[in-house]
Enzyme design. Structure first.
Site, mmCIF file in Angstrom:
data_model
loop_
_atom_site.group_PDB
_atom_site.id
_atom_site.type_symbol
_atom_site.label_atom_id
_atom_site.label_comp_id
_atom_site.label_asym_id
_atom_site.label_seq_id
_atom_site.Cartn_x
_atom_site.Cartn_y
_atom_site.Cartn_z
ATOM 1 N N LYS A 260 0.864 -1.186 0.000
ATOM 2 C CA LYS A 260 0.000 0.000 0.000
ATOM 3 C C LYS A 260 0.900 1.235 0.000
ATOM 4 O O LYS A 260 1.774 1.374 0.858
ATOM 5 C CB LYS A 260 -0.914 0.001 1.231
ATOM 6 C CG LYS A 260 -1.706 1.307 1.420
ATOM 7 C CD LYS A 260 -2.697 1.229 2.580
ATOM 8 C CE LYS A 260 -3.304 2.595 2.887
ATOM 9 N NZ LYS A 260 -4.240 2.588 4.029
ATOM 10 N N LYS A 272 -10.196 12.801 8.212
ATOM 11 C CA LYS A 272 -9.817 12.366 9.560
ATOM 12 C C LYS A 272 -9.939 13.554 10.515
ATOM 13 O O LYS A 272 -9.437 14.634 10.230
ATOM 14 C CB LYS A 272 -8.386 11.823 9.552
ATOM 15 C CG LYS A 272 -8.251 10.484 8.841
ATOM 16 C CD LYS A 272 -6.831 9.973 8.889
ATOM 17 C CE LYS A 272 -6.687 8.664 8.105
ATOM 18 N NZ LYS A 272 -7.349 7.523 8.729
ATOM 19 N N ARG A 347 -7.644 -0.125 0.593
ATOM 20 C CA ARG A 347 -8.170 -1.327 -0.062
ATOM 21 C C ARG A 347 -8.573 -1.047 -1.507
ATOM 22 O O ARG A 347 -8.545 -1.945 -2.348
ATOM 23 C CB ARG A 347 -9.327 -1.893 0.768
ATOM 24 C CG ARG A 347 -10.481 -0.948 0.939
ATOM 25 C CD ARG A 347 -11.428 -1.364 2.073
ATOM 26 N NE ARG A 347 -10.914 -1.017 3.396
ATOM 27 C CZ ARG A 347 -11.551 -1.277 4.534
ATOM 28 N NH1 ARG A 347 -12.710 -1.907 4.509
ATOM 29 N NH2 ARG A 347 -11.017 -0.933 5.696
HETATM 30 N N1 BES Z 1 -4.378 4.348 6.819
HETATM 31 C C1 BES Z 1 -5.523 4.065 7.601
HETATM 32 C C2 BES Z 1 -5.274 3.008 8.667
HETATM 33 C C3 BES Z 1 -4.293 3.374 9.748
HETATM 34 C C4 BES Z 1 -4.736 3.894 10.942
HETATM 35 C C5 BES Z 1 -2.947 3.157 9.577
HETATM 36 C C6 BES Z 1 -3.831 4.227 11.929
HETATM 37 C C7 BES Z 1 -2.041 3.479 10.567
HETATM 38 C C8 BES Z 1 -2.482 4.017 11.747
HETATM 39 C C9 BES Z 1 -6.658 3.579 6.705
HETATM 40 O O1 BES Z 1 -6.675 4.100 5.430
HETATM 41 C C10 BES Z 1 -7.925 3.992 7.356
HETATM 42 O O2 BES Z 1 -8.173 5.169 7.421
HETATM 43 N N2 BES Z 1 -8.686 3.027 7.811
HETATM 44 C C11 BES Z 1 -9.920 3.268 8.453
HETATM 45 C C12 BES Z 1 -10.933 2.316 7.876
HETATM 46 C C13 BES Z 1 -12.335 2.637 8.260
HETATM 47 C C14 BES Z 1 -12.782 3.912 7.576
HETATM 48 C C15 BES Z 1 -13.202 1.496 7.839
HETATM 49 C C16 BES Z 1 -9.729 3.004 9.948
HETATM 50 O O3 BES Z 1 -8.963 2.109 10.300
HETATM 51 O O4 BES Z 1 -10.311 3.736 10.736
HETATM 52 ZN ZN ZN Z 2 -4.869 4.720 4.686
HETATM 53 MN MN MN Z 3 -7.754 5.946 5.323
#
Ligand code: BES
Ligand code: ZN
Ligand code: MN
Length: 491
Positions: A260, A272, A347
């Site tokens: 990724k 965020k 994803r």
């Molecule tokens: N890059 C993030 C996941 C992440 C979170 C990596 C903290 C490293 C540290 C990913 O793209 C993301 O935002 N995931 C979301 C998914 C959700 C929206 C279903 C998450 O984990 O909150």
């Molecule tokens: Zn991400």
């Molecule tokens: Mn994300």
């Protein structure tokens, strides 16, 4: 920094610091060590008594040796229970010894640690990795790096036969780990999709690998609607990276490693919020960093397998052109995705990268991704999630990880949970309910791989660390590189 392994008895070594590994079973001192103790007028025993040293894993102590001796300092490092010593015990002990020697301003270090599994090559490799990784410091973004005048230049591993090949392997692996660390630590205004592509170009040029960089138009032609949906709102153009290592002669296996590569993840229009860690989202290319780090190592080691290194690099931003929550995207395998959350972007990029990887006709695909916060909730910061429906591949990766000293825990691909991704209008949504969030993410990815053995590694936690620990320093850890290299070498 130079490494040597030699059968020199520790009593004959001369240099700045001699550091000896002692397990709990090595006390009280016997034979060689008792002799060393008398040579240094009882200083070794005095040191042990003074700090109440018991050989506990990770403990160290050091003392000045009087004038006229062949060494300036004498140190000890604890190895814990003798029967529990693994390659990673040695890596961490070597790291502790190197940190100590550096702090004591030593230019040369003699290190005497026991052999593990009666394997001199494995031992030398673990020791060299521990030292190199512990001493790597990243001052690129400091205006005044405050470098010490004395640096540790020479490290001698005592009591081992010459180990040129394994020391070279260690050096190749560490160069890959350090590349991955530096890519993760550098901010998103430096590490852009373009810079990741340039890094792949540098590796290709230096080590004679094949490289293909697809731009937006070429990705459009391949129908990569999921990936391009994510990349759309950024001013930085997406770069689809495909780097290939080919061995001479017929390859033993063909493998693909997919990382990724989100150089920044703002969340997109599902932006965020405060407390989400948005300021850390430069680490969202940790999978791509491990992929490129592994490429750099493998290109030097030149194993018998052919390996494809792939990343759909992009930045997840906001703007008038951004994909909207609710938009439907079509991936390159024809499947349609209702984007119910633009922050589940990794994803989407991986979907098209996995389809691309499978079209290469490889024997196995492994992807690494900082995919879900849910995986950190489940396993903490130090352990990555391993998902695969192929037991042989999962076991191969677990064995490689154990040898490399990286921690993974297998999580289930619970098919029923895919119900959470059902969409009324499209083939699937990109996000399910909060419970089991790293499992639904893995099940989403599964939709983009047909028959090829495939494993997904969720490395969201371990790619970064706030604290010094073992051979890691605060910042990017380069997590994944050593497991990947070990896995490729074993295939
Ligand atoms: N890059 C993030 C996941 C992440 C979170 C990596 C903290 C490293 C540290 C990913 O793209 C993301 O935002 N995931 C979301 C998914 C959700 C929206 C279903 C998450 O984990 O909150
Ligand atoms: Zn991400
Ligand atoms: Mn994300």
């Amino acid at each position: 920094m130079e490494f040597y392994a030699s059968n020199t008895p520790l009593l004959d070594w001369s240099g700045d610091a001699l550091i000896i590994g002692l397990s709990e079973a090595a006390l009280p001192l016997s034979t060689t060590l008792a002799e060393l103790n008398s040579r240094v007028s009882g200083l070794l025993q005095e040191l042990i008594d003074e700090v109440e040293f018991t050989g506990k894993d990770g403990t160290t102590a050091i003392t000045r040796v009087g004038p006229g001796a062949s060494i300036r300092k004498l140190g000890i490092v604890g190895l814990g229970a003798a029967e529990a010593i693994t390659a990673d015990t040695l890596r961490r002990a070597a790291a502790a010894a190197a940190r100590l020697a550096k702090k004591e301003k030593c230019a040369s270090l003699g290190l005497s640690l026991p052999m593990v599994h009666n394997d001199a090559a494995l031992t030398a490799q673990a020791l060299a990795e521990g030292v190199s990784l512990a001493l790597h410091q990243d001052h690129r973004f400091k205006s005044d790096p405050k470098a010490s005048k004395v640096t540790l230049e020479q490290i001698h591993f005592l009591g081992l036969p010459d180990q040129k090949a394994s020391l070279q392997t260690a050096q190749a692996i560490c160069s890959g780990v350090i590349l991955a660390r530096e890519l993760v630590s550098a901010p998103a205004n430096v590490v852009t999709p373009e810079l990741l592509a340039q890094t792949a170009q540098d590796i290709a040029t230096a080590h004679d690998l094949e490289l293909e960089i697809l731009d937006q138009e070429q990705c459009e032609a391949l129908g990569m609607g999921a990936y391009l949906g994510v990349a759309r709102a950024s001013d930085l153009p997406p770069k689809f990276i495909h780097l290939t290592y080919k061995p001479t002669g017929t390859p033993s296996r063909k493998l693909a490693i997919v990382g990724k590569g989100l150089t920044f993840d703002s969340g997109g229009l599902n932006i965020k919020g405060a407390g989400s860690g948005i300021e850390m989202m430069k680490i969202d290319m940790g999978g791509a960093a491990a992929t490129l780090g592994a490429a750099k190592a493998i290109a030097q080691i030149r194993p018998s397998a052919e390996v494809h290194f792939i990343s759909a690099a992009a930045e997840n931003m906001i703007g008038g052109n951004a994909m909207r929550p609710g938009d439907i995207l079509t991936a390159s395998n024809g499947k349609t995705i209702e984007v119910n959350n633009t922050d589940a972007e990794g994803r989407l990029t991986l979907a098209d990268a996995l389809v691309f990887a499978e079209k290469l006709g490889v024997d196995a695909i492994v992807d690494l991704a900082t995919l879900t916060g849910a995986c950190i909730v489940a396993l903490g910061d130090d352990i990555a999630g391993l998902f695969s429906e192929n037991d042989e591949l999962a076991q191969g990766l677990a064995a490689a990880a154990a040898a490399a000293g990286e921690k993974f825990w297998r999580l289930p691909m619970e098919g029923k949970y895919f119900d959470g991704l059902k969409s009324i209008v499209a083939d699937m949504k990109n996000t399910g309910p909060r419970p089991g969030g790293s499992i639904t993410a893995a099940l989403f990815l599964k939709q983009f791989v047909n028959a090829t053995p495939w494993a997904h590694l969720d490395v969201a936690g371990p790619v970064w660390t706030e604290k010094e620990s073992g051979y890691n320093n605060p910042g990017g850890t380069g997590f994944g590189v050593r497991t990947l290299v070990q896995w490729v070498l074993a295939e």
